[in-house]
Scaffold this motif. Structure first.
Motif, PDB file in Angstrom:
ATOM      1  N   THR A 127     -16.454  11.066 -16.679  1.00 41.16           N
ATOM      2  CA  THR A 127     -15.990  11.029 -15.440  1.00 41.16           C
ATOM      3  C   THR A 127     -16.364  12.280 -14.441  1.00 41.16           C
TER       4      THR A 127
ATOM      5  N   THR B 198      -7.716  14.046 -10.265  1.00 44.12           N
ATOM      6  CA  THR B 198      -7.422  12.706  -9.583  1.00 44.12           C
ATOM      7  C   THR B 198      -6.547  11.810 -10.488  1.00 44.12           C
TER       8      THR B 198
ATOM      9  N   ARG C  55      -7.125   8.542 -11.154  1.00 42.08           N
ATOM     10  CA  ARG C  55      -7.665   7.843 -12.129  1.00 42.08           C
ATOM     11  C   ARG C  55      -8.183   8.592 -13.287  1.00 42.08           C
TER      12      ARG C  55
ATOM     13  N   VAL D 264      -7.162   4.310  -3.552  1.00 41.10           N
ATOM     14  CA  VAL D 264      -7.174   3.351  -4.880  1.00 41.10           C
ATOM     15  C   VAL D 264      -7.828   2.141  -5.145  1.00 41.10           C
TER      16      VAL D 264
ATOM     17  N   ASN E 134      -7.077  -2.305  -9.591  1.00 35.69           N
ATOM     18  CA  ASN E 134      -7.384  -1.029  -9.079  1.00 35.69           C
ATOM     19  C   ASN E 134      -6.848   0.180  -9.838  1.00 35.69           C
ATOM     20  N   THR E 135      -6.869   1.343  -9.225  1.00 35.41           N
ATOM     21  CA  THR E 135      -6.250   2.421  -9.672  1.00 35.41           C
ATOM     22  C   THR E 135      -5.055   2.383 -10.050  1.00 35.41           C
TER      23      THR E 135
END
Length: 371
Positions: free
Chosen positions: A140, A150, A152, A212, A219-220
């Motif tokens: 990442t 973050t 995520r 997001v 999604n996130t």
């Protein structure tokens, strides 16, 4: 007499010579791999020849590997960028530790399961956890020098820890092992702390400004709230915990599910960035409709599987929705949204009463039939 001790001393000397050669020839991650490779070799020698005194040497070598991979502050500077050295630098020692633990535990005299085996199992589990966590960091961020900042990235770490805890709780061969019991509880506890502190508070997209994603549901928000909540509930389902502790521990997954629902509703009206100040009537009404539907589903599920704590949570959520409708929707909403809010609440309460009586009656009939 004395031959076994002499063989053990010879094996220890050979291990020392190999270690010295590895120090001279190798560096960084490969040096640690070379040291870790001696652990299963020594374990095989002990099992093959019955050299119980080799366990002290095994513990010494395993301790050196653990220090280099788990406690060494310079470990992040090993090798090249990316996954590269992480895969072999942690994967091979983890495999070697687990193999050595298996051989030591299965000695012919049946007395091999001791503290050395527990240390090797704990080390293997620690290496697997570090392998997955550092692998996520490398994929990442592209580097190990920066901490994840973050939602995520943090969510991926939480999911990995929960998945490992769930695997340790469901594996037939190791679920009763002390290392597996404490390991999965520590991993689940760390995931719970991270979810409560970072997912819900520090990195919450309501005020962090982090996008997001454009897609609904996938999604996130699903990574950070929905999936951790589901894995947490599964873990509580399979983990043998006292009933009261399980009921209190289930509050965090329910809060995560509620946050996922609330943020998905906001995402439907605000788009990928949720930190805007605008709150249209349609969105405010959506919270009432969404949480009322969630309360009804929770109540039906609780009555089906006969979970008192889930039934109480569903009733508390329903009372909160009723309070919102009467205290807020009456003043904030206008026109058809106000009418829809009260009409939907009334019809839902009537339907809940009907379902409650019907499902409770069916449950009572089943109990009488079984009795």
């Amino acid at each position: 007499p004395g031959v076994g001790l002499g063989l053990a001393a010879f094996a220890a000397g050979a291990a020392g010579a190999l270690s010295l050669g590895a120090v001279m020839m190798l560096r960084e991650a490969w040096l640690t791999v070379a040291l870790a490779a001696q652990v299963p070799v020594l374990a095989w020698l002990e099992r093959r020849m019955g050299l119980r005194s080799l366990r002290a040497v095994i513990l010494l070598v395993a301790g050196a590997v653990l220090v280099r991979l788990a406690l060494n502050p310079y470990v992040l500077e090993y090798g090249e960028e990316g996954l590269g050295w992480i895969v072999y630098g942690y994967g091979l020692p983890a495999a070697g530790f687990f193999l050595a633990a298996h051989w030591l535990r299965s000695t012919p005299d049946g007395k091999g399961d001791d503290g050395a085996v527990a240390l090797l199992e704990a080390g293997g589990l620690a290496f697997v956890t570090l392998l997955l966590s550092l692998g996520i960091q490398a994929l990442t961020r592209g580097t190990l020098d920066e901490l994840p900042d973050t939602l995520r990235e943090v969510a991926l770490h939480t999911l990995v820890w929960l998945a490992l805890a769930l695997l340790l709780a469901t594996g037939r061969r190791w679920r009763a092992r002390p290392v597996a019991v404490w390991g999965r509880r520590i991993l689940a506890g760390l995931a719970a702390l991270q979810a409560a502190a970072l997912h819900l508070l520090v990195l919450n997209p309501l005020w962090s400004g982090e996008a997001v994603g454009d897609w609904p549901v996938a999604n996130t928000l699903l990574l950070a709230y929905g999936l951790p909540a589901l894995l947490g509930l599964l873990f509580l389902w399979v983990e043998p915990l006292p009933a009261r502790l399980r009921s209190w521990a289930a509050l965090l997954p329910l809060v995560l599910l509620g946050m996922n629902l609330a943020l998905e509703i906001r995402h439907a009206f605000q788009g990928p960035v949720l930190s805007g100040a605008e709150l249209p009537d349609a969105e405010w009404y959506g919270y009432s409709a969404g949480f009322l539907a969630a309360a009804v589903l929770m109540l039906v599920a609780a009555l089906r599987v006969r979970l008192d704590w889930l039934r109480h949570a569903a009733m508390a959520l329903m009372l909160a929705v009723v309070a919102k409708v009467f205290l807020s929707d009456m003043a904030e909403l206008g026109g058809l949204y106000r009418v829809a809010s009260f009409l939907g609440l009334g019809l839902s309460l009537i339907g809940v009463g009907y379902l409650y009586r019907r499902l409770q009656g069916a449950a009572s009939e089943r109990s009488q039939t079984i009795g």
